[in-house]
Enzyme design. Structure first.
Site, PDB file in Angstrom:
ATOM      1  N   GLU A  49       0.805  -1.224   0.000  1.00 40.80           N
ATOM      2  CA  GLU A  49       0.000   0.000   0.000  1.00 40.80           C
ATOM      3  C   GLU A  49       0.839   1.276   0.000  1.00 40.80           C
ATOM      4  OE1 GLU A  49      -2.866  -0.129   3.160  1.00 40.80           O
ATOM      5  OE2 GLU A  49      -3.720  -2.006   2.512  1.00 40.80           O
ATOM      6  N   GLU A  90      -5.426  -8.494   0.961  1.00 40.53           N
ATOM      7  CA  GLU A  90      -6.058  -8.120   2.230  1.00 40.53           C
ATOM      8  C   GLU A  90      -7.516  -7.834   1.963  1.00 40.53           C
ATOM      9  OE1 GLU A  90      -4.424  -4.821   4.479  1.00 40.53           O
ATOM     10  OE2 GLU A  90      -2.382  -5.537   4.125  1.00 40.53           O
TER      11      GLU A  90
HETATM   12  O1  IFM Z   1      -4.158  -2.853   9.266  1.00 42.67           O
HETATM   13  C1  IFM Z   1      -4.087  -2.368   7.964  1.00 42.67           C
HETATM   14  C2  IFM Z   1      -2.929  -2.975   7.212  1.00 42.67           C
HETATM   15  O2  IFM Z   1      -1.720  -2.760   7.855  1.00 42.67           O
HETATM   16  C3  IFM Z   1      -2.839  -2.372   5.835  1.00 42.67           C
HETATM   17  N1  IFM Z   1      -4.095  -2.458   5.155  1.00 42.67           N
HETATM   18  C4  IFM Z   1      -5.268  -2.012   5.852  1.00 42.67           C
HETATM   19  C5  IFM Z   1      -5.356  -2.675   7.214  1.00 42.67           C
HETATM   20  C6  IFM Z   1      -6.619  -2.203   7.944  1.00 42.67           C
HETATM   21  O3  IFM Z   1      -6.597  -0.833   8.122  1.00 42.67           O
END
Ligand code: IFM
Length: 463
Positions: A166, A365
């Site tokens: 990210e 994710e």
């Molecule tokens: O916890 C975070 C993660 O580190 C990166 N993506 C989003 C998740 C939730 O906010």
């Protein structure tokens, strides 16, 4: 559940994900990172949580591998803490840091779980931030050196590599805005950080290629931007440009989107962009990770006075140059206030495949924070189960519509430090009691265990 299972092809990997700073603790055994510094600034983390003890994974990693085995996942996505390997980001390797991940990888393999490494998940060594961090021209070299240390040690045992996690958050929440580390609040710094993160990605890929790493790619947080009215369309285009297109255009060899260059001219002249670096950034990747949680739904601001008082007025700092807009997430919301809208996962995947054709996609994710309640020792997180069910369905719909989707990782294996939200938001399949560090499987963990247990043998699955 069988409806989901029967739609997953034999090669579809199911896994769970975590990141180092959020779970490990034991920060005294490594160098400092920007998140250690940031979390010590009063008011930056809502409940004052810091790197320790987090979920004490550094000491409880074997127990956490038991959780993965209990779930029956194919893969485990974790990140390596840069300052655990190189306390100052460059220079002398800490053998104990390397040994920690070495053991973790070996034991994963013994359990038949594929290790999926994220090289950088936000914990930049503080010594590198002192040099300028993601604005420092030498950061690409430093990242390449760090990658080489990992590749040399782990290349033969790692199923998949992600260079970055990210970069939008690192660049725009951390450098343009003030809500994440290092909290600079400088739009120009954010734009340059976005570019230099991608330069580092390109350099890291070159190293991974030299070492013949299997499955090397990167992870972006992408989403669908929805304008609720015509007046919000130009803001939506700008947000889409900085949230989605800039990364995908760079990877696809299209450079920085022209409308973003135009729309940010008053902030940056982009003179740091270099042709040969653009070429390196756009070298082919084996896969792209998409982290998806919620759409970005926005509306125009009826008149300026209202915007100041409206608590929905999103941090426009996170999107340098964006025209004024209101953030208008619709219910239902997760505990983060994020709209639950699985349809946007389908459209995000389709749009991503169009913008970066020919690259297999993994959802690296997806998950939700919900107000978990422990009753008689159990957590019946039906809201999270529904979130997972509907998003898995939405992901498979995208696959059925032609997206080359290869797998899905739930965020997160464990409750952990949710960055600026500290310990107040819980995303885990396993509840963590931060006093005792006891792990308890939530109903959502049982959901995944059952889903995985009821899969047909690989040879009988579609695809
Ligand atoms: O916890 C975070 C993660 O580190 C990166 N993506 C989003 C998740 C939730 O906010």
């Amino acid at each position: 559940m069988d409806n989901l299972n029967s739609r997953m092809p034999s090669y579809f990997r199911i896994g769970a994900a975590t990141s180092a700073w959020q779970i490990e603790g034991s920060s005294h055994l490594r160098g400092r990172s920007i998140w250690d510094d940031f979390s010590q600034i009063p008011g930056k983390i809502v409940d004052g949580a810091q790197a320790d003890p987090a979920s004490d994974h550094f000491n409880r990693w074997e127990e956490d591998l038991d959780l993965l085995s209990w779930l029956g996942v194919d893969s485990y996505r974790f990140s390596i803490s840069w300052p655990r390997i190189l306390h100052d980001g460059v220079g002398t390797v800490d053998p104990a840091g390397l040994a920690f991940y070495d053991r973790l990888i070996d034991r994963l393999l013994l359990r038949n779980i594929e290790p999926v490494i994220t090289i950088y998940h936000w914990d930049l060594p503080s010594a590198l931030e002192d040099k300028g961090g993601w604005n420092w021209a030498g950061i690409g070299d430093a990242f390449a050196q760090y990658t080489e240390i990992l590749a040399r040690k782990f290349v033969d045992r790692t199923a998949m590599w992600a260079t970055l996690n990210e970069p939008w958050c690192s660049a725009f929440l951390g450098y343009a805005d003030t809500v994440m580390a290092p909290g600079r609040g400088d739009g120009a710094a954010g734009l340059e950080a976005a570019y230099r993160l991608m330069v580092a990605h390109g350099r890291s890929m070159e190293v991974l290629r030299q070492y013949n790493a299997k499955n090397a790619g990167t992870v972006l947080n992408l989403t669908t931007v929805i304008a609720e009215d015509a007046g919000a369309e130009s803001a939506a285009r700008h947000i889409d440009g900085l949230q989605n297109r800039i990364w995908l255009d760079l990877l696809a060899g299209r450079g920085i989107p022209q409308d973003i260059i135009e729309g940010t001219r008053h902030i940056s002249d982009w003179s740091f962009v270099d042709e040969s670096e653009l070429k390196s950034i756009s070298a082919p990747i084996d896969w792209l990770g998409v982290n998806y949680y919620t759409p970005t739904r926005i509306a125009s601001i009826p008149h300026q006075g209202e915007a100041k008082d409206n608590e929905n007025h999103t941090h426009s700092l996170s999107f340098p140059g964006v025209p004024p807009f209101l953030s208008v997430p619709r219910p239902p919301h997760t505990d983060m206030g994020w709209e639950v809208h699985p349809e946007s996962l389908t459209t995000t995947l389709q749009q991503t495949q169009e913008r970066l054709p020919g690259v297999p996609i993994y959802i690296t994710e997806n998950g939700g924070a919900f107000p978990d309640e422990m009753v008689d020792g159990s957590i019946d997180d039906q809201d999270r189960v529904e979130y997972f069910q509907t998003h898995l369905d939405a992901a498979l719909k995208a696959r059925e519509a032609g997206v080359d989707l290869r797998g899905y990782f739930a965020w997160s294996l464990l409750d952990n430090v949710e960055w600026a939200e500290g310990l107040t938001k819980r995303f885990g399949l396993f509840h963590v009691n931060y006093q005792t560090q006891k792990r308890t499987a939530k109903r959502s963990a049982y959901f995944f265990r059952e889903l995985l247990a009821r899969r047909k043998p690989e040879s009988d699955r579609i695809g």
